[in-house]
Design a protein around this motif. Structure first.
Motif, short mmCIF file in Angstrom:
data_model
loop_
_atom_site.label_atom_id
_atom_site.label_comp_id
_atom_site.label_asym_id
_atom_site.label_seq_id
_atom_site.Cartn_x
_atom_site.Cartn_y
_atom_site.Cartn_z
N VAL A 99 -2.15 -4.18 -0.49
CA VAL A 99 -1.54 -4.36 -2.11
C VAL A 99 -1.39 -5.98 -1.94
O VAL A 99 -1.85 -6.45 -3.25
N GLN A 100 -0.84 -6.76 -1.24
CA GLN A 100 -0.78 -8.14 -1.53
C GLN A 100 -2.14 -8.95 -1.53
O GLN A 100 -2.63 -9.66 -2.50
N ASP A 101 -3.13 -8.48 -0.96
CA ASP A 101 -4.68 -8.85 -1.31
C ASP A 101 -5.05 -8.46 -2.48
O ASP A 101 -5.67 -9.49 -3.34
N LEU A 102 -5.03 -7.26 -2.96
CA LEU A 102 -5.35 -7.04 -4.31
C LEU A 102 -4.78 -7.74 -5.35
O LEU A 102 -5.26 -7.99 -6.45
N ALA A 119 -8.73 -3.86 -9.11
CA ALA A 119 -7.68 -3.13 -10.11
C ALA A 119 -7.44 -1.90 -9.92
O ALA A 119 -6.20 -1.27 -9.81
N ALA A 120 -8.68 -1.13 -9.60
CA ALA A 120 -8.59 0.40 -9.36
C ALA A 120 -7.95 0.67 -8.14
O ALA A 120 -7.20 1.52 -8.14
N LEU A 121 -8.30 -0.21 -7.09
CA LEU A 121 -7.91 0.29 -5.66
C LEU A 121 -6.31 -0.14 -5.56
O LEU A 121 -5.48 0.56 -4.76
N LEU A 122 -6.00 -1.26 -6.47
CA LEU A 122 -4.54 -1.47 -6.40
C LEU A 122 -3.72 -0.53 -6.96
O LEU A 122 -2.50 -0.04 -6.42
N ASP A 123 -4.07 0.26 -8.19
CA ASP A 123 -3.26 1.45 -8.71
C ASP A 123 -3.37 2.34 -7.50
O ASP A 123 -1.86 2.98 -7.62
N GLU A 124 -4.35 2.77 -6.63
CA GLU A 124 -4.06 3.99 -5.80
C GLU A 124 -3.38 3.32 -4.56
O GLU A 124 -2.40 4.06 -4.12
N ALA A 125 -3.39 2.14 -4.25
CA ALA A 125 -2.51 1.55 -3.17
C ALA A 125 -1.05 1.52 -3.56
O ALA A 125 -0.06 1.87 -2.68
N ALA A 126 -0.87 0.94 -4.71
CA ALA A 126 0.52 0.79 -5.07
C ALA A 126 1.31 2.35 -5.24
O ALA A 126 2.50 2.50 -5.06
N ALA A 127 0.56 3.27 -5.77
CA ALA A 127 1.12 4.65 -6.03
C ALA A 127 1.59 5.12 -4.52
O ALA A 127 2.50 5.78 -4.41
N GLU A 128 0.64 5.07 -3.58
CA GLU A 128 0.82 5.53 -2.27
C GLU A 128 2.02 4.57 -1.69
O GLU A 128 2.68 5.31 -0.86
N PHE A 129 2.04 3.41 -1.82
CA PHE A 129 3.07 2.61 -1.18
C PHE A 129 4.56 2.96 -1.81
O PHE A 129 5.38 3.21 -0.99
N ALA A 130 4.41 3.23 -2.94
CA ALA A 130 5.71 3.74 -3.53
C ALA A 130 6.13 5.22 -2.95
O ALA A 130 7.19 5.52 -2.72
N MET A 131 5.02 6.15 -2.88
CA MET A 131 5.54 7.34 -2.26
C MET A 131 6.14 7.37 -1.02
O MET A 131 6.82 7.99 -0.48
N LEU A 132 5.32 6.60 -0.11
CA LEU A 132 5.75 6.47 1.20
C LEU A 132 7.15 5.79 1.47
O LEU A 132 7.89 6.13 2.34
N THR A 133 7.28 4.81 0.65
CA THR A 133 8.60 4.04 0.83
C THR A 133 9.79 5.08 0.35
O THR A 133 10.68 5.05 0.86
N ASP A 134 9.45 5.75 -0.54
CA ASP A 134 10.60 6.93 -1.05
C ASP A 134 10.53 7.83 0.12
O ASP A 134 11.81 8.48 0.51
#
Length: 214
Positions: A99-102, A119-134
């Motif tokens: 996420v930081q790199d993107l 940008a497309a990969l950032l959307d996917e990575a950010a969504a997974e990051f939020a889900m795992l953090t939750d």
């Protein structure tokens, strides 16, 4: 559930890497005979060889070293950041770093030829990051699931601490990453629990936590 989710994410990354025409590891390099360009080609070639051999963590380290080269062009910086982000998002198991790199590509290289894919990969990575953090904050996961989430997020030290304290025995892919990163070592002078490791080339090792032998 977590294993299926991580496996799905890895498939997405592999598919994106195969479909991308802008992958710096796969693309022909623009003609340039300068010493800097030659050094860049050599470095990317090394990364490709490492990835092919299953050494994603070492490949990530090589890309990190390359990003410290003051002679890199903006195009090369964007390509290298994107290459590292894809590795971190995939087999490198460092979602936070990806996420930081993107985000860096989005902020500093918005007009680069990899910007749209990043940008497309950032959307996917950010969504997974939020889900795992939750999931992590919910407190409803097992110790092994917690280990896997921490490791996937790139919080490798916390994962290693949990693994040792909880006497966890992760699957081989985690043991391999921890060996490549430097948390696990092989040697007669080491102490503590022993984990069986099979490397990508089929080499078998008995590894232990490096710090316990010091």
């Amino acid at each position: 559930m977590l294993k299926h989710m991580i496996a799905g994410a890895s498939v997405l990354v592999i598919a994106a890497a195969c479909a991308s025409s802008n992958d710096p590891v796969a693309d022909p390099v623009e003609p340039n005979t300068s010493a800097e360009q030659t050094q860049y080609e050599l470095a990317i070639g090394t990364v490709t060889s490492l990835v092919d051999a299953g050494n994603e963590q070492i490949a990530i380290d090589r890309l990190t070293q390359l990003l410290g080269d003051p002679g890199m062009s903006e195009r090369q910086m964007a390509e290298t950041l994107f290459a590292r982000a894809k590795l971190r998002y995939g087999g490198g198991n460092d979602l936070t770093g990806a996420v930081q790199d993107l985000k860096e590509i989005k902020a500093n290289y918005p007009d680069s030829h990899v910007a749209d894919e990043a940008a497309a990969l950032l959307d996917e990575a950010a969504a997974e990051f939020a889900m795992l953090t939750d999931m992590l904050e919910s407190g409803s996961v097992t110790p092994m699931e917690r280990f896997e989430i921490l490791f996937r997020l790139g919080r490798h030290q916390e994962a290693a601490d949990l693994m040792l304290a909880g006497a966890l025995e992760p699957e081989n892919n985690y043991i391999l990453d921890m060996y490549q990163i430097g948390y696990l070592c092989d040697g007669d002078e080491l102490a503590g629990p022993v984990f069986e490791l099979v490397e990508p080339d089929g080499t078998s090792r008995a590894v232990q936590f490096c710090e316990l032998g010091k």
